[in-house]
Design an enzyme around this catalytic site. Structure first.
Site, PDB file in Angstrom:
ATOM      1  N   SER A 192       0.839  -1.202   0.000  1.00 39.81           N
ATOM      2  CA  SER A 192       0.000   0.000   0.000  1.00 39.81           C
ATOM      3  C   SER A 192       0.871   1.248   0.000  1.00 39.81           C
ATOM      4  O   SER A 192       2.029   1.218   0.455  1.00 39.81           O
ATOM      5  CB  SER A 192      -0.871   0.011   1.262  1.00 39.81           C
ATOM      6  OG  SER A 192      -1.548   1.243   1.396  1.00 39.81           O
ATOM      7  N   TYR A 205      -2.253  -1.183  10.588  1.00 40.55           N
ATOM      8  CA  TYR A 205      -2.344  -1.505   9.157  1.00 40.55           C
ATOM      9  C   TYR A 205      -1.105  -1.021   8.392  1.00 40.55           C
ATOM     10  O   TYR A 205      -0.493  -1.770   7.628  1.00 40.55           O
ATOM     11  CB  TYR A 205      -3.614  -0.862   8.587  1.00 40.55           C
ATOM     12  CG  TYR A 205      -3.774  -1.022   7.088  1.00 40.55           C
ATOM     13  CD1 TYR A 205      -4.303  -2.187   6.554  1.00 40.55           C
ATOM     14  CD2 TYR A 205      -3.416   0.012   6.216  1.00 40.55           C
ATOM     15  CE1 TYR A 205      -4.455  -2.330   5.178  1.00 40.55           C
ATOM     16  CE2 TYR A 205      -3.569  -0.119   4.844  1.00 40.55           C
ATOM     17  CZ  TYR A 205      -4.097  -1.293   4.327  1.00 40.55           C
ATOM     18  OH  TYR A 205      -4.245  -1.426   2.971  1.00 40.55           O
TER      19      TYR A 205
HETATM   20  P1  NAD Z   1     -11.762  -5.821  -0.073  1.00 41.60           P
HETATM   21  O1  NAD Z   1     -12.480  -5.733   1.219  1.00 41.60           O
HETATM   22  O2  NAD Z   1     -12.566  -5.970  -1.299  1.00 41.60           O
HETATM   23  O3  NAD Z   1     -10.723  -7.037  -0.045  1.00 41.60           O
HETATM   24  C1  NAD Z   1     -10.092  -7.485   1.108  1.00 41.60           C
HETATM   25  C2  NAD Z   1     -10.352  -8.977   1.196  1.00 41.60           C
HETATM   26  O4  NAD Z   1      -9.551  -9.531   2.233  1.00 41.60           O
HETATM   27  C3  NAD Z   1     -11.779  -9.334   1.567  1.00 41.60           C
HETATM   28  O5  NAD Z   1     -12.579  -9.485   0.424  1.00 41.60           O
HETATM   29  C4  NAD Z   1     -11.618 -10.643   2.304  1.00 41.60           C
HETATM   30  O6  NAD Z   1     -11.982 -11.735   1.482  1.00 41.60           O
HETATM   31  C5  NAD Z   1     -10.134 -10.742   2.584  1.00 41.60           C
HETATM   32  N1  NAD Z   1      -9.886 -11.023   3.997  1.00 41.60           N
HETATM   33  C6  NAD Z   1      -9.800 -10.143   5.024  1.00 41.60           C
HETATM   34  N2  NAD Z   1      -9.587 -10.817   6.171  1.00 41.60           N
HETATM   35  C7  NAD Z   1      -9.531 -12.132   5.848  1.00 41.60           C
HETATM   36  C8  NAD Z   1      -9.331 -13.325   6.600  1.00 41.60           C
HETATM   37  N3  NAD Z   1      -9.107 -13.299   7.933  1.00 41.60           N
HETATM   38  N4  NAD Z   1      -9.370 -14.518   5.944  1.00 41.60           N
HETATM   39  C9  NAD Z   1      -9.582 -14.562   4.601  1.00 41.60           C
HETATM   40  N5  NAD Z   1      -9.755 -13.459   3.846  1.00 41.60           N
HETATM   41  C10 NAD Z   1      -9.735 -12.266   4.476  1.00 41.60           C
HETATM   42  O7  NAD Z   1     -10.805  -4.548  -0.149  1.00 41.60           O
HETATM   43  P2  NAD Z   1      -9.575  -4.154  -1.115  1.00 41.60           P
HETATM   44  O8  NAD Z   1      -9.367  -2.710  -0.875  1.00 41.60           O
HETATM   45  O9  NAD Z   1      -9.766  -4.659  -2.480  1.00 41.60           O
HETATM   46  O10 NAD Z   1      -8.355  -4.910  -0.432  1.00 41.60           O
HETATM   47  C11 NAD Z   1      -7.460  -5.752  -1.126  1.00 41.60           C
HETATM   48  C12 NAD Z   1      -6.040  -5.446  -0.699  1.00 41.60           C
HETATM   49  O11 NAD Z   1      -5.701  -4.136  -1.149  1.00 41.60           O
HETATM   50  C13 NAD Z   1      -5.796  -5.449   0.797  1.00 41.60           C
HETATM   51  O12 NAD Z   1      -4.560  -6.091   1.082  1.00 41.60           O
HETATM   52  C14 NAD Z   1      -5.689  -3.976   1.142  1.00 41.60           C
HETATM   53  O13 NAD Z   1      -4.900  -3.755   2.271  1.00 41.60           O
HETATM   54  C15 NAD Z   1      -5.029  -3.471  -0.120  1.00 41.60           C
HETATM   55  N6  NAD Z   1      -5.118  -2.023  -0.335  1.00 41.60           N
HETATM   56  C16 NAD Z   1      -6.307  -1.414  -0.499  1.00 41.60           C
HETATM   57  C17 NAD Z   1      -6.358  -0.047  -0.693  1.00 41.60           C
HETATM   58  C18 NAD Z   1      -7.655   0.684  -0.870  1.00 41.60           C
HETATM   59  O14 NAD Z   1      -7.637   1.917  -0.863  1.00 41.60           O
HETATM   60  N7  NAD Z   1      -8.768   0.008  -1.056  1.00 41.60           N
HETATM   61  C19 NAD Z   1      -5.167   0.699  -0.731  1.00 41.60           C
HETATM   62  C20 NAD Z   1      -3.956   0.040  -0.563  1.00 41.60           C
HETATM   63  C21 NAD Z   1      -3.942  -1.327  -0.365  1.00 41.60           C
END
Ligand code: NAD
Ligand code: MG
Length: 300
Positions: A192, A205
């Site tokens: 991230s 985080y």
């Molecule tokens: P999202 O909620 O769609 O995806 C996160 C997924 O993590 C969930 O769908 C869930 O299936 C999975 N998850 C969480 N805890 C879990 C557990 N204990 N067991 C199994 N699965 C679990 O949100 P997203 O934003 O698409 O996140 C995907 C990745 O992107 C993450 O690693 C997040 O940190 C990273 N990210 C997101 C952003 C943002 O702004 N959305 C920015 C930087 C990084």
């Protein structure tokens, strides 16, 4: 403006809704894409494959929603068979994603379970092998993000859960998958912008994302002896259920993403091409690297 056509040349600031949109609704963790308001773009109507991952076998954690869903759709349209993992409560999102993958004509399977459990991580790899026969691409994308403004309110339980989900699970999955990964395979971790520019309120985080960046670089050096590349993608503010289910406090969702140079949040569809590049042989000379998709906030 061709909002949902990622191939038409257009002003990127105006490709999607601007940061002036009101995003103040919230939902319980883990959030669902089915309940996300406004809805996000995962490339459903736009991503065009060209055989870049033909016949590859991919495991994507958190592939039900958000960035993981966009990556799963892109991989399937590039010809990869895909297993997605997700939490049991996310079954409705997983089914929507699996429908999209099957429409692309590839084999696609869902495996629900909690990756914070080492035994489940091992079982997830075993199930992937029994369904796909190999793991050519491992995308460690699942993540937990819960905003806590004050240090006094950040519990040991949350700190531990965030590290277990974001860092330990990645370690357990890489270790279990490695024996099934041939030379030419690719591991892609989701780090991230928080790894480089941590926000107050995301102490646990942001710390896990710093760990993921370092883990990626060290593992890349460890695994190149086996012909396996390891890289990461660093998203900026992307409109996904994670943000609407405690990742940000509801008042911070208003004008989400407005602060970046592009002036708007990114959509999951805008992340998928970076993962496809790192998964495919096109990135053969790229390892221990982090690709930023940040709306202009850039990595150091
Ligand atoms: P999202 O909620 O769609 O995806 C996160 C997924 O993590 C969930 O769908 C869930 O299936 C999975 N998850 C969480 N805890 C879990 C557990 N204990 N067991 C199994 N699965 C679990 O949100 P997203 O934003 O698409 O996140 C995907 C990745 O992107 C993450 O690693 C997040 O940190 C990273 N990210 C997101 C952003 C943002 O702004 N959305 C920015 C930087 C990084
Ligand atoms: Mg989800």
């Amino acid at each position: 403006m061709n909002a949902r056509n990622q191939y038409a040349m257009q002003d990127p600031r105006k490709q999607y809704a601007t940061g002036d949109t009101h995003y103040d609704k919230s939902q319980p963790d883990p959030g669902l894409d089915t309940k996300l308001s406004p809805q996000a773009d995962h490339g459903e109507d736009s991503y065009q494959g060209s055989g870049r991952l033909q016949g590859r076998k991919a495991l994507i954690t958190g592939g039900d929603s958000g960035i993981g869903r966009a990556v799963a759709i892109a991989f399937a349209r590039e010809g990869a068979d895909v297993v997605i993992s997700y939490l049991p409560s996310e079954q409705p999102d997983a089914e929507t994603t699996l429908q999209q993958l099957k429409k692309a004509g590839v084999n696609a399977y869902g495996v629900p379970g909690d990756i914070a459990d080492e035994a489940f991580c091992k079982a997830l790899v075993a199930q992937t092998i029994s369904k796909l026969g190999s793991i050519d691409i491992l995308v460690n994308n699942a993540g937990k993000q819960q905003f806590v403004a004050d240090l006094a309110d950040l519990s040991t339980k949350q700190f531990t859960q965030t590290f277990t989900t974001n860092v330990f699970a990645m370690f357990w999955l890489c270790k279990a998958a490695l024996t099934h990964m041939p030379a030419g395979a690719s591991i892609i971790n989701t780090t991230s912008i928080q790894s480089y520019q941590p926000s107050a309120g995301l102490l646990d985080y942001a710390s896990t994302k710093g760990a993921i960046t370092s883990f990626t670089k060290a593992l890349a050096k460890m695994l190149i002896d086996k012909g396996i590349r390891v890289n990461a993608v660093a998203p900026g503010p992307i409109w996904t259920p994670l943000q609407q289910s405690g990742g940000q406090p509801p008042e911070k969702l208003d004008n989400f993403g407005k602060h970046v140079p592009l002036g708007r949040p990114g959509q999951p569809a805008e992340l998928a091409p970076a993962y496809v590049y790192l998964a495919s042989q096109e990135s053969s000379y790229v390892t221990a690297e982090v690709i930023g998709v940040t709306g202009g906030e850039h990595l150091p």
